[in-house]
Design a protein around this motif. Structure first.
Motif, PDB file in Angstrom:
ATOM      1  N   CYS A 115      11.393   8.467 -15.836  1.00  0.00           N
ATOM      2  CA  CYS A 115      11.221   9.601 -14.918  1.00  0.00           C
ATOM      3  C   CYS A 115       9.854  10.251 -15.130  1.00  0.00           C
ATOM      4  O   CYS A 115       9.127  10.542 -14.179  1.00  0.00           O
ATOM      5  N   SER A 118       7.028   8.204 -13.625  1.00  0.00           N
ATOM      6  CA  SER A 118       6.880   8.327 -12.172  1.00  0.00           C
ATOM      7  C   SER A 118       6.265   9.671 -11.787  1.00  0.00           C
ATOM      8  O   SER A 118       5.445   9.745 -10.865  1.00  0.00           O
ATOM      9  N   VAL A 209      17.327  10.811 -12.676  1.00  0.00           N
ATOM     10  CA  VAL A 209      17.192   9.787 -11.638  1.00  0.00           C
ATOM     11  C   VAL A 209      16.779  10.420 -10.313  1.00  0.00           C
ATOM     12  O   VAL A 209      15.958   9.852  -9.572  1.00  0.00           O
ATOM     13  N   LEU A 213      13.439   9.410  -8.330  1.00  0.00           N
ATOM     14  CA  LEU A 213      13.439   8.882  -6.967  1.00  0.00           C
ATOM     15  C   LEU A 213      12.559   9.714  -6.044  1.00  0.00           C
ATOM     16  O   LEU A 213      11.882   9.174  -5.158  1.00  0.00           O
ATOM     17  N   SER A 216       8.942   8.890  -6.939  1.00  0.00           N
ATOM     18  CA  SER A 216       8.646   7.528  -6.515  1.00  0.00           C
ATOM     19  C   SER A 216       8.516   7.433  -4.993  1.00  0.00           C
ATOM     20  O   SER A 216       7.681   6.683  -4.485  1.00  0.00           O
ATOM     21  N   SER A 217       9.342   8.196  -4.286  1.00  0.00           N
ATOM     22  CA  SER A 217       9.223   8.227  -2.824  1.00  0.00           C
ATOM     23  C   SER A 217       7.875   8.794  -2.408  1.00  0.00           C
ATOM     24  O   SER A 217       7.242   8.298  -1.459  1.00  0.00           O
ATOM     25  N   VAL A 254      10.845   1.753 -11.648  1.00  0.00           N
ATOM     26  CA  VAL A 254      11.866   2.680 -11.136  1.00  0.00           C
ATOM     27  C   VAL A 254      12.957   1.925 -10.383  1.00  0.00           C
ATOM     28  O   VAL A 254      14.149   2.202 -10.552  1.00  0.00           O
ATOM     29  N   VAL A 255      12.554   0.967  -9.556  1.00  0.00           N
ATOM     30  CA  VAL A 255      13.540   0.163  -8.816  1.00  0.00           C
ATOM     31  C   VAL A 255      14.417  -0.618  -9.787  1.00  0.00           C
ATOM     32  O   VAL A 255      15.643  -0.672  -9.644  1.00  0.00           O
ATOM     33  N   SER A 258      16.820   1.772 -11.441  1.00  0.00           N
ATOM     34  CA  SER A 258      17.826   2.276 -10.505  1.00  0.00           C
ATOM     35  C   SER A 258      18.938   1.257 -10.275  1.00  0.00           C
ATOM     36  O   SER A 258      20.118   1.627 -10.182  1.00  0.00           O
TER      37      SER A 258
END
Length: 328
Positions: A115, A118, A209, A213, A216-217, A254-255, A258
């Motif tokens: 985390c 990212s 998480v 996310l 990362s987005s 990250v992917v 996840s």
């Protein structure tokens, strides 16, 4: 009772031996590849730090992530492998408390550091739109170590229940509300503590998480906009190519996390709904929860130019030394 006896009577011992062998080989491969990969990343970064005497914030996080993944494998996958192959009474009560506590801390650090990675990458890519953001970006390298300390303290506090309830396996059946890890048992006194501890872990994991996310987005959106803006400006594209590669590497990590996090937590939520968890379910969760620790160093090596270059140089130096040795 008659039905269960009939099942035992016609059960083929060969099928059980095959299942144990497959399980043991799977954990053995996972442990071996994971330990070797994380050690390679750590050794590469140790040499980079020695030669350059400085590591970028992202490199510090990746090195710490490799260390946490390594400890995670040594305290869960390796003992699990040993137990599967028949070695019993591996640990006593104090050893179980130490091993389970260490594993829980480093498993939590793995998600926190991913985390953090990212978020730092998102801040690095963000254009400086104001004095506060500019000041924050200039202090990123100074904030990495204090953030490490904060994450350690947070997870040491959240995971404090693990050593309190961890005991060595006893002969006989596994009591209710007990996580049977094979080499250790985590025995909760009642259903309330069992669910409360599980809920605390899940809340922490899902919070990190969610942050992961979101950041990362943002990175994905930034990369998409950047690609359209610099198609005709080669110089700008070359100047930021290193940052773009680093950002893509972070997205892939990250992917990867996840995917295995989703599988892990589906099994974990199921485990919270039953009083006595089957050993096969525990083994499945142990395997999938360690998959990130096994595959993430391979992803780091394949996508990180610094690590790859260092490993290629080390291999070249070794071959040169071998060729220079006098032949007898």
């Amino acid at each position: 009772m008659r039905v269960s006896r009939r099942k035992k009577k016609f059960q083929k011992p060969g099928s059980m031996d095959l299942c144990i062998t497959i399980k043991g080989v799977s954990f053995l491969l996972q442990s071996g590849l994971g330990v070797l990969g994380n050690l390679s990343v750590l050794m590469a970064y140790a040499h980079i730090a020695y030669v350059e005497s400085y590591l970028q914030p992202v490199d510090k996080i990746l090195a710490h992530l490799a260390f946490s993944n390594l400890v995670q494998l040594l305290t869960r996958s390796v003992p699990q492998t040993v137990v599967i192959f028949g070695l019993r009474n591996l640990l006593d009560d104090p050893s179980c408390k130490m091993v389970v506590y260490t594993h829980r801390i480093h498993r939590a650090l793995s998600i926190c550091l991913t985390c953090m990675l990212s978020v730092v990458q998102a801040l690095t890519l963000t254009p400086s739109a104001g004095p506060h953001l500019t000041k924050l970006k200039s202090r990123l390298s100074q904030l990495v170590v204090p953030t490490f300390v904060g994450l350690w303290l947070l997870n040491m506090t959240v995971c404090i229940a693990a050593p309190l309830f961890s005991i060595a396996p006893r002969n006989g059946t596994v009591p209710p509300f007990t996580l049977n890890l094979g080499f250790c048992h985590v025995k909760f006194p009642n259903n309330l503590s069992y669910v409360a501890v599980g809920a605390a872990f899940s809340t922490r994991d899902f919070a990190f998480v969610a942050i992961m996310l979101v950041s990362s987005s943002y990175i994905l959106i930034f990369l998409h906009k950047h690609r359209r803006q610099v198609r005709s400006i080669r110089r700008t594209q070359q100047g930021t190519s290193m940052e773009m590669r680093a950002a893509k590497s972070v997205i892939m990590l990250v992917v990867l996390y996840s995917v295995f996090f989703g599988i892990d937590n589906v099994i974990w939520i199921y485990m919270l709904t039953v009083a006595q968890v089957p050993a096969t379910v525990v083994d499945m969760r142990a395997f999938f929860s360690a998959c990130y620790a096994t595959f993430s160093p391979m992803l780091m090596i394949s996508t990180n130019k610094k690590i790859k270059t260092r490993m290629v140089c080390a291999a070249g130096e070794q071959s040169a030394e071998d060729s220079e040795k006098p032949k007898r």
